[in-house]
Design an enzyme around this catalytic site. Structure first.
Site, PDB file in Angstrom:
ATOM      1  N   HIS A   1       0.756  -1.102  -0.093  1.00 22.84           N
ATOM      2  CA  HIS A   1       0.060   0.051   0.284  1.00 22.84           C
ATOM      3  C   HIS A   1       1.015   1.454  -0.089  1.00 22.84           C
ATOM      4  O   HIS A   1       2.086   1.061   0.547  1.00 22.84           O
ATOM      5  CB  HIS A   1      -0.758  -0.175   1.168  1.00 22.84           C
ATOM      6  CG  HIS A   1      -1.990   0.921   1.542  1.00 22.84           C
ATOM      7  ND1 HIS A   1      -1.636   2.266   1.864  1.00 22.84           N
ATOM      8  CD2 HIS A   1      -3.188   1.061   1.276  1.00 22.84           C
ATOM      9  CE1 HIS A   1      -2.762   2.866   2.126  1.00 22.84           C
ATOM     10  NE2 HIS A   1      -3.825   2.315   1.595  1.00 22.84           N
TER      11      HIS A   1
ATOM     12  N   ASP B   1       3.304  -4.670   7.760  1.00 20.85           N
ATOM     13  CA  ASP B   1       1.998  -3.760   7.777  1.00 20.85           C
ATOM     14  C   ASP B   1       0.880  -4.557   8.127  1.00 20.85           C
ATOM     15  O   ASP B   1       0.440  -5.461   6.948  1.00 20.85           O
ATOM     16  CB  ASP B   1       2.038  -2.973   6.446  1.00 20.85           C
ATOM     17  CG  ASP B   1       0.792  -2.570   6.024  1.00 20.85           C
ATOM     18  OD1 ASP B   1      -0.319  -2.690   6.792  1.00 20.85           O
ATOM     19  OD2 ASP B   1       0.481  -1.996   5.044  1.00 20.85           O
TER      20      ASP B   1
ATOM     21  N   GLN C   1      -4.332  -5.149   6.837  1.00 26.84           N
ATOM     22  CA  GLN C   1      -5.143  -6.036   6.348  1.00 26.84           C
ATOM     23  C   GLN C   1      -4.966  -7.632   7.300  1.00 26.84           C
ATOM     24  O   GLN C   1      -5.776  -8.635   6.868  1.00 26.84           O
ATOM     25  CB  GLN C   1      -5.019  -6.600   4.925  1.00 26.84           C
ATOM     26  CG  GLN C   1      -5.415  -4.932   4.166  1.00 26.84           C
ATOM     27  CD  GLN C   1      -6.862  -4.674   4.186  1.00 26.84           C
ATOM     28  OE1 GLN C   1      -7.809  -5.220   4.499  1.00 26.84           O
ATOM     29  NE2 GLN C   1      -7.094  -3.275   3.890  1.00 26.84           N
TER      30      GLN C   1
ATOM     31  N   LYS D   1     -10.452  -0.884  10.562  1.00 21.81           N
ATOM     32  CA  LYS D   1     -10.349  -2.039   9.583  1.00 21.81           C
ATOM     33  C   LYS D   1     -10.847  -3.440  10.439  1.00 21.81           C
ATOM     34  O   LYS D   1     -10.792  -4.335   9.927  1.00 21.81           O
ATOM     35  CB  LYS D   1      -9.124  -2.404   8.939  1.00 21.81           C
ATOM     36  CG  LYS D   1      -8.889  -1.239   8.065  1.00 21.81           C
ATOM     37  CD  LYS D   1      -7.799  -1.445   7.260  1.00 21.81           C
ATOM     38  CE  LYS D   1      -7.097  -0.284   6.336  1.00 21.81           C
ATOM     39  NZ  LYS D   1      -8.012   0.471   5.118  1.00 21.81           N
TER      40      LYS D   1
ATOM     41  N   CYS E   1      -4.822   2.700  -3.687  1.00 18.68           N
ATOM     42  CA  CYS E   1      -3.555   3.191  -2.963  1.00 18.68           C
ATOM     43  C   CYS E   1      -2.291   2.149  -3.221  1.00 18.68           C
ATOM     44  O   CYS E   1      -1.398   1.798  -2.358  1.00 18.68           O
ATOM     45  CB  CYS E   1      -3.731   3.621  -1.361  1.00 18.68           C
ATOM     46  SG  CYS E   1      -5.087   4.703  -1.277  1.00 18.68           S
TER      47      CYS E   1
END
Ligand code: 7TS
Length: 410
Positions: free
Chosen positions: A122, A199, A202, A225, A366
């Site tokens: 991202h 990261d 997700q 999220k 993104c």
């Protein structure tokens, strides 16, 4: 097992209709909807507990501080951190990655050093590192994507040498759903002495994550999220690394003493939380973690596997539809990007919305380097969460068939 049809009742927004058409929310990778328990926790906090934290000499302020700090303990428990002091509340994943770039990477790197990334990152895990590279003279190197939408590990040995000081990798792609090869990259990075950032924007919402078992150095994620509110997320880091970092912002709450010309920093996590923090958001984040823990993260993942398998099967029935992501649900999460013939993703999203009330995201998500690699300007993306039911996917498929008619695709 999660009964999505039942737990949907906890999510008031999922009852929204556009006139006669029910909303079909398939954009959970962008942000998830919130259960009543999270909405109520925030509302109750403001109704009954609101006060500033860490400085009150009265009971209400103590209660607010306890509420804020107990949210941190819950978040730390979710990822099995050794100590809740290793969890820094940030504005979200983007802020957490920028903090690492500015206060850790800037001091670690110099000319000739390298940062290893993957092509599926991202923008928030690319641009901060480009800025680091500009400031320090370090270089960025990328792992490629294979034709079956995995990270290409064949070149890992070639790319990972002593020059690589940081490997930063998405735990799960927000475009293709691909699960990042965190284990493989971590082992290889360790062998050359590089540090590893995941990261987890997700990843953490969708499956069990144990930072001690993963053996990484930093993990970033966003509350919104994973059923929580916007405006808050977390940076988890190894205590000794966070201890060694300088604060990003100066101000109240982050000091033990302030003189005229210099100050002493508070221990972690407070060193990184200058000013009045997002207290109500933290309380909401804690309630979101409670909700997920009650469901059980193994079951959250099991539901995602089921609904994603169903979606991939149903999408295969739509002629001229290309899915950009792994076909095997075991290798992916529930973010499914696709293109229908040559219909622009924005037109497709508009038709899905107007015809079926289906909310999907359209665009580059993104992740422009990935889109360029896939040679698509934009995709439409459906993404799922604990409340997604097969009927949502059915509405998507009906909408896609309808788009074929509207565009006169035979
Ligand atoms: N990393 C990944 C993998 C993401 O999917 C996102 C947000 C971020 C970082 C940034 O998180 P933030 O909370 O700081 O914004 N992804 C998306 C998306 O896919 N659609 O909208 C936001």
């Amino acid at each position: 097992m999660i009964d999505a049809a039942t737990i949907r009742k906890d999510f008031p927004l999922l009852e929204r209709r556009y006139g006669d058409t029910p909303l079909v929310y398939l954009d959970s990778a962008a942000t998830t909807q919130k259960p009543n328990s999270v909405i109520d926790a925030i509302s109750t906090y403001y109704r009954e507990t609101n006060a500033n934290v860490h400085r009150g000499a009265y009971r209400l302020a103590d209660e607010a501080t306890t509420a804020y700090e107990s949210a941190r303990t819950k978040v730390a428990g979710l990822i099995n951190a050794r100590s809740s002091s290793e969890v820094i509340f940030t504005r979200g994943t983007t802020a957490a990655l920028n903090l690492l770039a500015l206060r850790w990477a800037d001091h670690l790197l110099s000319e000739g050093d390298r940062i290893l990334l993957t092509l599926m990152e991202h923008h928030s895990n690319i641009v901060p590192w480009q800025l680091v590279a500009q400031r320090t003279g370090a270089e960025l190197v990328y792992l490629d994507i294979t034709p079956d939408f995995a990270i290409d590990l064949d070149r890992l040995d070639e790319v990972l040498d002593e020059r690589v000081k940081i490997a930063t990798v998405s735990g799960m792609s927000n475009v293709m759903g691909t699960i990042g090869p965190v284990d493989e990259i971590t082992k290889a990075a360790r062998a050359v002495g590089a540090s590893v950032i995941v990261d987890g924007a997700q990843l953490v919402p969708h499956m069990p994550v144990d930072v001690q078992a993963l053996d990484v150095d930093f993990l970033t994620f966003s509350a919104h999220k994973m059923l929580g509110p916007t405006g808050i997320g977390a940076l988890w880091g190894r205590g000794e690394l966070l201890d060694a970092m300088e604060p990003l912002e100066g101000g109240g709450e982050m000091i033990t003493d302030v003189g005229l010309y210099e100050s002493r920093w508070a221990p972690i996590p407070h060193k990184f939380e200058a000013g009045t923090p997002p207290i109500a958001q933290a309380v909401g984040f804690g309630a979101a973690v409670d909700y997920l823990v009650d469901l059980g993260m193994d079951d959250v993942r099991a539901h995602e596997l089921d609904i994603t398998a169903y979606a991939l099967d149903r999408l295969a029935e739509v002629p001229d539809l290309t899915v950009y992501g792994p076909q095997d649900p075991a290798r992916r999460g529930g973010a499914v990007s696709f293109e229908l013939a040559d219909i622009h993703a924005h037109d497709l999203a508009t038709i899905l919305d107007e015809e079926q009330g289906v909310a999907v995201r359209a665009g580059h998500h993104c992740a422009k380097p990935l889109m360029r690699h896939l040679e698509v300007p934009a995709t439409a993306r459906a993404s799922f969460y604990v409340y997604t039911v097969p009927e949502d996917i059915d509405a998507l498929v009906i909408g896609l068939m309808r788009a074929r008619e509207i565009f006169g695709i035979a």
